[in-house]
Motif scaffolding. Structure first.
Motif, PDB file in Angstrom:
ATOM      1  N   MET A 298       0.835  -1.207   0.000  1.00  0.00           N
ATOM      2  CA  MET A 298       0.000   0.000   0.000  1.00  0.00           C
ATOM      3  C   MET A 298       0.863   1.248   0.000  1.00  0.00           C
ATOM      4  O   MET A 298       0.585   2.208  -0.721  1.00  0.00           O
TER       5      MET A 298
ATOM      6  N   TRP B 279      -3.974   4.245   4.317  1.00  0.00           N
ATOM      7  CA  TRP B 279      -4.553   3.171   5.130  1.00  0.00           C
ATOM      8  C   TRP B 279      -4.455   3.510   6.604  1.00  0.00           C
ATOM      9  O   TRP B 279      -3.687   4.374   7.020  1.00  0.00           O
TER      10      TRP B 279
ATOM     11  N   THR C  18      -6.329  -0.238  -3.267  1.00  0.00           N
ATOM     12  CA  THR C  18      -5.695  -1.385  -2.605  1.00  0.00           C
ATOM     13  C   THR C  18      -5.867  -2.657  -3.441  1.00  0.00           C
ATOM     14  O   THR C  18      -4.901  -3.383  -3.701  1.00  0.00           O
TER      15      THR C  18
END
Ligand code: MN
Ligand code: MN
Length: 462
Positions: free
Chosen positions: A391, A398, A453
């Motif tokens: 990520m 996130w 993602t």
């Protein structure tokens, strides 16, 4: 060390608006398609059918077990009209593992009972049986629609979808007026409205003949026969879902959020499907699964506790003469499901440091479950490390946390059913306010970060 250097060592849970301004506009655009997905798919059957339309438009073809598959091929299978399996064949062999994105498309709702229709004092009703974790008091006094299928005696199928069109009638569950609610007000919230109160008002006009009983029920039966060619007995072979009749709407002056029925878990399903569709020639074979029955514990032929997903993977392996056990052991899975968004109006229920917040990106949960981590697969530190690096490399915002205060309750996902098959699995998802209510709320940037993602995971060649 200087104060600045020390500050740089802290973990900051920042809003996407502060860290990735450009994502705001992209999120607005992405969520237009998402709102359409919500409005076109209010049941698992409808969500699967609309997904199939999108897959066919994107060049996917139905999977034929045994056929030869080549890198870049896009194939799909619909399980019993309720689950979607879509895959893009990778350049690596299947024994190198699959990259699985799994979400669910069933949502909490009210199902009709096998014998739903009755009349009392000139009003006709459908009796319902709630599906999934609904807070029963939230369902009265909102407009409701009916979606589903009813099989006639001859085996033919009537499709029901009423309450969505501008000119359609809607249905509703009534509640007691405050003037007479003194007794009801004394009850606990869980008992104010019970399962036996969740009866949907469907008619009030009697037939002309005054000599018969149940004149309103008879009138309704006549109208149902006219519209769908069905009899009362046909409800025994039906799946009709009572769902909120309203459409997905932007929330707030800034339009930064979406309010809708069924974010849990179409808010992960749609981004997962879009990422799968847009992945062109992945290294690992990508598989997107949109499953059913998560809200009732994943049992049954369309739930993740059945073998249907793993049979599909085994059949994919067979096309290459690959060993399915090796393939499973090398696979990775993002088990997507919504998480609780920290709600300042109910701050008591949350532990703020480990809360996940609307607008701060997609949430990672290392584990779900209840009490002492009961009912969770608990992803390894290695899996969290893999995912967070992926990520970060792809600029995805996130956050990581837990659902709320640990002794208050908890919840599970499909993660453990995938992990139990020897596949490394981790939970991620979009934080939701008012989860499982008829009108749930999510932040658009979080939906967009979920998509980013899944896309990064599909395209990962590491
Ligand atoms: Mn869910
Ligand atoms: Mn749920």
């Amino acid at each position: 060390m200087t104060t600045e250097e020390l500050k740089a060592l802290t973990y900051r849970n920042e809003t996407v608006a502060d860290t990735d301004r450009a994502a705001l506009a992209a999120a607005q655009e992405f969520c237009e398609g998402y709102k359409t997905f919500l409005n076109k798919g209010k049941t698992e059957r409808e969500a699967a059918a609309y997904s199939e339309e999108l897959l066919l438009a994107a060049g996917y073809r139905p999977f034929v077990p045994g056929e030869a598959l080549h890198a870049g091929d896009k194939i799909y299978h619909i399980n019993r009209g309720k689950c979607v399996l879509a895959a893009t064949i990778g350049t690596k062999g299947m024994e190198d593992g699959f990259h699985l994105n799994i979400a669910h498309i069933d949502c909490p709702r009210l199902d009709l009972r096998p014998r739903p229709l009755y009349e009392q004092t000139g009003l006709a009703y459908f009796r319902t049986h709630y599906y999934g974790g609904v807070r029963k008091y939230q369902w009265p006094t909102i407009p409701l629609a009916l979606h589903g299928v009813i099989y006639r005696a001859d085996g033919s199928c009537a499709t029901v979808n009423i309450g969505e069109g501008e000119n359609d009638p809607v249905f509703c569950i009534t509640d007691l007026l405050p003037h007479l609610s003194a007794k009801q007000n004394e009850k606990k919230l869980t008992e104010g409205i019970t399962g036996e109160n969740l009866n949907v008002l469907i008619g009030s006009e009697p037939i002309e003949d005054k000599e018969v009983e149940q004149r309103v029920k008879l009138n309704v039966l006549g109208l149902l026969h006219e519209a769908y060619g069905i009899t009362e007995a046909d409800f025994a072979r039906a799946e009709v879902e009572v769902v909120p009749a309203f459409k997905a709407r932007d929330i707030g002056f800034d339009r930064a959020m979406v309010g809708a029925y069924g974010h849990d878990d179409r808010v992960d399903a749609y981004p997962a499907l879009m990422a799968e569709i847009e992945t062109k020639s992945p290294a690992y074979t990508t598989v997107c699964v949109l499953t059913d029955k998560e809200e009732t514990g994943s049992d049954g032929v369309t739930g993740l506790q059945s073998m249907y997903t793993f049979h599909f993977l085994q059949q994919l392996c067979k096309t290459q003469g690959a060993d399915a056990i090796k393939a499973f052991q090398a696979s990775k899975c993002l088990s997507a499901d919504v998480t609780a968004a920290y709600d300042p109006g109910f701050a008591d229920a949350f532990e703020p440091d480990n809360g996940t917040y609307a607008g701060r990106g997609v949430a990672i949960y290392k584990y779900t479950g209840a009490r002492g981590k009961s009912g969770t697969s608990d992803a390894s530190a290695e899996m969290v490390s893999y995912l967070t690096r992926l990520m970060d490399q792809n600029g995805v915002s996130w956050q990581i946390g837990e659902m709320g205060k640990i002794d208050l309750g908890g919840g599970g996902t499909v993660a453990k059913y995938v992990a139990n098959q020897d596949i490394d699995t981790i939970d991620i998802g979009v934080p939701v306010l008012a989860m499982h209510s008829p009108f749930e709320v999510v932040s658009k940037v979080d939906v967009y970060m979920a998509y980013r993602t899944f896309k990064a995971f599909c395209e990962d060649a590491e």
